[in-house]
Design a protein around this motif. Structure first.
Motif, PDB file in Angstrom:
ATOM      1  N   VAL A 195      -7.571  -4.195   7.244  1.00 34.16           N
ATOM      2  CA  VAL A 195      -8.658  -3.241   7.060  1.00 34.16           C
ATOM      3  C   VAL A 195      -9.245  -3.415   5.666  1.00 34.16           C
ATOM      4  CG1 VAL A 195      -9.329  -0.809   7.095  1.00 34.16           C
ATOM      5  CG2 VAL A 195      -7.475  -1.595   8.580  1.00 34.16           C
ATOM      6  N   GLY A 196     -10.558  -3.338   5.572  1.00 34.56           N
ATOM      7  CA  GLY A 196     -11.259  -3.339   4.294  1.00 34.56           C
ATOM      8  C   GLY A 196     -12.162  -2.126   4.211  1.00 34.56           C
ATOM      9  N   ILE A 197     -12.143  -1.443   3.063  1.00 37.68           N
ATOM     10  CA  ILE A 197     -12.967  -0.233   2.883  1.00 37.68           C
ATOM     11  C   ILE A 197     -13.721  -0.325   1.562  1.00 37.68           C
ATOM     12  CG2 ILE A 197     -13.018   2.275   3.069  1.00 37.68           C
ATOM     13  CD1 ILE A 197     -10.124   2.257   3.893  1.00 37.68           C
ATOM     14  N   ALA A 198     -14.979   0.110   1.592  1.00 32.48           N
ATOM     15  CA  ALA A 198     -15.786   0.199   0.376  1.00 32.48           C
ATOM     16  C   ALA A 198     -16.461   1.567   0.351  1.00 32.48           C
ATOM     17  CB  ALA A 198     -16.829  -0.913   0.336  1.00 32.48           C
ATOM     18  N   PHE A 199     -16.800   2.010  -0.864  1.00 36.97           N
ATOM     19  CA  PHE A 199     -17.442   3.319  -1.030  1.00 36.97           C
ATOM     20  C   PHE A 199     -18.728   3.142  -1.818  1.00 36.97           C
ATOM     21  CE2 PHE A 199     -18.227   7.380  -3.108  1.00 36.97           C
ATOM     22  CZ  PHE A 199     -18.044   8.276  -2.062  1.00 36.97           C
ATOM     23  N   GLY A 200     -19.807   3.751  -1.331  1.00 37.77           N
ATOM     24  CA  GLY A 200     -21.071   3.646  -2.046  1.00 37.77           C
ATOM     25  C   GLY A 200     -22.237   4.060  -1.181  1.00 37.77           C
ATOM     26  N   LYS A 216      -2.235  -9.388   6.215  1.00 40.76           N
ATOM     27  CA  LYS A 216      -1.916  -8.798   7.511  1.00 40.76           C
ATOM     28  C   LYS A 216      -1.299  -7.417   7.331  1.00 40.76           C
ATOM     29  CE  LYS A 216      -1.030 -13.188   9.897  1.00 40.76           C
ATOM     30  NZ  LYS A 216      -0.007 -13.983  10.643  1.00 40.76           N
ATOM     31  N   ASP A 217      -1.672  -6.521   8.227  1.00 41.05           N
ATOM     32  CA  ASP A 217      -1.149  -5.153   8.223  1.00 41.05           C
ATOM     33  C   ASP A 217      -1.283  -4.497   6.851  1.00 41.05           C
ATOM     34  OD1 ASP A 217      -0.451  -5.073  10.939  1.00 41.05           O
ATOM     35  OD2 ASP A 217       1.465  -6.058  10.550  1.00 41.05           O
ATOM     36  N   ALA A 218      -2.440  -4.697   6.229  1.00 37.21           N
ATOM     37  CA  ALA A 218      -2.680  -4.131   4.902  1.00 37.21           C
ATOM     38  C   ALA A 218      -4.125  -3.661   4.803  1.00 37.21           C
ATOM     39  CB  ALA A 218      -2.383  -5.162   3.816  1.00 37.21           C
ATOM     40  N   VAL A 219      -4.372  -2.801   3.802  1.00 34.05           N
ATOM     41  CA  VAL A 219      -5.701  -2.238   3.570  1.00 34.05           C
ATOM     42  C   VAL A 219      -6.145  -2.597   2.163  1.00 34.05           C
ATOM     43  CG1 VAL A 219      -7.113  -0.151   3.543  1.00 34.05           C
ATOM     44  CG2 VAL A 219      -5.134  -0.295   5.088  1.00 34.05           C
ATOM     45  N   LEU A 220      -7.298  -3.247   2.039  1.00 35.89           N
ATOM     46  CA  LEU A 220      -7.905  -3.530   0.742  1.00 35.89           C
ATOM     47  C   LEU A 220      -9.117  -2.632   0.558  1.00 35.89           C
ATOM     48  CD1 LEU A 220      -7.956  -7.397   0.069  1.00 35.89           C
ATOM     49  CD2 LEU A 220      -6.398  -5.670  -0.849  1.00 35.89           C
ATOM     50  N   GLU A 238     -13.050  -6.557  -7.572  1.00 40.03           N
ATOM     51  CA  GLU A 238     -11.676  -6.210  -7.924  1.00 40.03           C
ATOM     52  C   GLU A 238     -11.074  -5.398  -6.784  1.00 40.03           C
ATOM     53  OE1 GLU A 238      -9.109  -3.796 -11.331  1.00 40.03           O
ATOM     54  OE2 GLU A 238     -11.300  -3.795 -11.375  1.00 40.03           O
ATOM     55  N   PRO A 239     -10.369  -6.040  -5.871  1.00 37.97           N
ATOM     56  CA  PRO A 239      -9.795  -5.284  -4.756  1.00 37.97           C
ATOM     57  C   PRO A 239      -8.523  -4.548  -5.176  1.00 37.97           C
ATOM     58  CG  PRO A 239      -9.291  -7.622  -4.513  1.00 37.97           C
ATOM     59  CD  PRO A 239     -10.121  -7.476  -5.764  1.00 37.97           C
ATOM     60  N   TRP A 240      -8.242  -3.481  -4.445  1.00 39.28           N
ATOM     61  CA  TRP A 240      -7.029  -2.706  -4.635  1.00 39.28           C
ATOM     62  C   TRP A 240      -6.298  -2.605  -3.300  1.00 39.28           C
ATOM     63  CZ3 TRP A 240      -5.869   0.180  -9.298  1.00 39.28           C
ATOM     64  CH2 TRP A 240      -6.825   0.031 -10.312  1.00 39.28           C
ATOM     65  N   LEU A 241      -4.980  -2.716  -3.346  1.00 40.89           N
ATOM     66  CA  LEU A 241      -4.184  -2.563  -2.147  1.00 40.89           C
ATOM     67  C   LEU A 241      -3.851  -1.092  -1.967  1.00 40.89           C
ATOM     68  CD1 LEU A 241      -2.723  -4.217   0.099  1.00 40.89           C
ATOM     69  CD2 LEU A 241      -0.667  -4.108  -1.350  1.00 40.89           C
ATOM     70  N   LEU A 242      -4.239  -0.535  -0.818  1.00 40.47           N
ATOM     71  CA  LEU A 242      -4.025   0.873  -0.537  1.00 40.47           C
ATOM     72  C   LEU A 242      -2.721   1.091   0.223  1.00 40.47           C
ATOM     73  CD1 LEU A 242      -5.300   3.827  -0.405  1.00 40.47           C
ATOM     74  CD2 LEU A 242      -6.097   3.159   1.870  1.00 40.47           C
ATOM     75  N   GLY A 243      -1.956   2.091  -0.170  1.00 45.55           N
ATOM     76  CA  GLY A 243      -0.727   2.432   0.531  1.00 45.55           C
ATOM     77  C   GLY A 243      -0.474   3.922   0.456  1.00 45.55           C
ATOM     78  N   ARG A 244       0.621   4.347   1.056  1.00 50.83           N
ATOM     79  CA  ARG A 244       1.002   5.753   0.978  1.00 50.83           C
ATOM     80  C   ARG A 244       1.975   5.973  -0.179  1.00 50.83           C
ATOM     81  NH1 ARG A 244      -0.876   8.714   5.005  1.00 50.83           N
ATOM     82  NH2 ARG A 244      -1.150   7.834   7.078  1.00 50.83           N
ATOM     83  N   ARG A 245       1.910   7.127  -0.770  1.00 53.25           N
ATOM     84  CA  ARG A 245       2.898   7.504  -1.791  1.00 53.25           C
ATOM     85  C   ARG A 245       4.186   7.919  -1.087  1.00 53.25           C
ATOM     86  NH1 ARG A 245       3.029   7.112  -7.131  1.00 53.25           N
ATOM     87  NH2 ARG A 245       3.647   9.279  -7.416  1.00 53.25           N
ATOM     88  N   PRO A 246       5.335   7.567  -1.636  1.00 44.95           N
ATOM     89  CA  PRO A 246       6.601   7.998  -1.021  1.00 44.95           C
ATOM     90  C   PRO A 246       6.713   9.512  -1.058  1.00 44.95           C
ATOM     91  CG  PRO A 246       6.987   7.015  -3.175  1.00 44.95           C
ATOM     92  CD  PRO A 246       5.551   6.744  -2.848  1.00 44.95           C
ATOM     93  N   THR A 247       7.230  10.075   0.030  1.00 46.57           N
ATOM     94  CA  THR A 247       7.364  11.528   0.098  1.00 46.57           C
ATOM     95  C   THR A 247       8.738  11.986  -0.395  1.00 46.57           C
ATOM     96  OG1 THR A 247       8.098  11.313   2.395  1.00 46.57           O
ATOM     97  CG2 THR A 247       5.763  11.720   2.008  1.00 46.57           C
TER      98      THR A 247
END
Length: 379
Positions: free
Chosen positions: A277-282, A308-312, A370-379
């Motif tokens: 998945v790739g996401i941009a904001f603007g 694979k199986d990641a979000v940029l 400059e891409p960033w890898l998005l993930g969840r914060r540990p709970t």
């Protein structure tokens, strides 16, 4: 079946006369098959009565404008065949009346015709191919599908029509609400949105290994899962492209949640390829339900380079998440804040998402990003 032109003069060449998509076989001459004609009359609620020229003249619309409307709606040419009904005349009057009253410009009326035609054509094709095809399997040996089709359509037609109007009104209410909440007039068309692409990895190779039916089932399962997750978490599905879906959300947090849910859900499905998945904001330009602009292009490029199986995500998206307090500015600072809060007996800040900076890299047509890898914060 061709008829001479009316008293207004000789008819132009046949190609000047598009016909509604509802003509059964979409050829220059409408079908004479008795069952097809009966089904057409049932669905349209009227008999064939007019040639294109006669329909335009009866509606009080020029043949040129009628042709533009019909072409915009995606209707095929029929020459001077008598294939149009009172409903076709009424539709012309309505569109032309909106233009005459100044409620719509002529180009806008053509856009209304085109967007409605494209959307409903796809819906009708899906209903026939996937819905009615399964339901019209002969229930008893010896019965033909044609013997079941007419009574089935007769029963389904009013229910599907009411349901279509209901869904359209709900979607129209939601879209109108988003527009009236816009900060200014420019934002109604050019808005700041989060745009995400979700793409199945290795889909082209997969098409060479799977049978057509298996491939169709996989694509349908993928699209259904994505549509359900996007809607459930507050996003809007813009379009599906087989192995890829495009969605949008009003805020970065919603788009991030959808992306991670897609990865988490599909990664547990052994029948599905890996997802990226790739996401941009603007700023995004919206036209006829679609989205355009540099933000959309950037989201697409990020998808193509995502693991694979990641979000940029892009830097603007990352900044939006940190601005709204849904992700820390940095993991190091978050750890320092948590340690300080613990020492002072305070409750540490909580974040939904984690952002990991990646190496800057050139992206075709967009320069260095400059891409960033998005993930969840540990709970």
């Amino acid at each position: 079946m061709a008829e001479p032109a009316g008293p207004a003069g000789p008819a132009p060449e046949p190609s000047a006369y598009p016909t509604p998509h509802h003509v059964v076989d979409h050829t220059a001459e409408p079908t004479d098959d008795p069952l097809a004609i009966r089904l057409e009359q049932l669905i349209l609620g009227a008999d064939r009565r007019y040639t294109p020229f006669q329909a335009a003249r009866t509606a009080g619309v020029s043949m040129e404008l009628a042709s533009r409307f019909w072409r915009a709606m995606g209707f095929a040419d029929i020459g001077q065949a008598k294939a149009l009904t009172e409903a076709d005349v009424l539709a012309l009057r309505r569109l032309a009346g909106l233009v005459e009253a100044g409620l719509l410009s002529e180009p806008m009326a053509v856009q209304v015709a085109r967007s409605t035609g494209q959307t409903t054509a796809r819906l009708a094709e899906w209903q026939i191919d996937s819905f009615l095809e399964g339901l019209t399997e002969p229930p008893e040996p010896g019965m033909t599908r044609t013997e079941v089709t007419y009574p089935l359509v007769e029963l389904l037609l009013p229910e599907l029509e009411e349901f279509l109007i209901y869904v359209w009104r709900r979607q129209l209410a939601a879209a109108t609400g988003r527009v009236v909440q816009a900060a200014d007039d420019e934002e109604m068309v050019d808005r700041r949105l989060a745009v995400g692409f979700a793409d199945l990895v290795g889909f082209t190779r997969l098409t060479r290994r799977l049978e057509e039916e298996e491939l169709g089932e996989l694509v349908e399962a993928f699209e259904t899962t994505c549509a359900d997750l996007v809607a459930a978490h507050g996003g809007r599905l813009i379009k599906t492209l087989g192995d890829e879906v495009l969605y949008a959300a009003d805020d970065a947090g919603t788009a991030a949640e959808i992306a991670l849910r897609l990865i988490e859900t599909l990664s547990h499905d052994e029948t599905m390829p890996a997802l990226r998945v790739g996401i941009a904001f603007g700023t995004v330009t919206t036209r006829m339900g679609d989205v355009f602009g540099t933000t959309v292009n950037l989201a697409s490029r990020l998808t193509s380079i995502a693991p694979k199986d990641a979000v940029l995500v892009d830097s603007a998206f990352a900044e939006e998440l940190t601005r709204t307090g849904e992700a820390p500015v940095s993991e190091a600072k978050a750890a320092e804040e948590a340690a300080r809060a613990e020492r002072e007996g305070e409750r540490p800040a909580t974040y939904r998402f984690a952002l990991q900076p990646m190496w800057q890299r050139p992206v075709r047509g967009l320069g260095v990003v400059e891409p960033w890898l998005l993930g969840r914060r540990p709970t």
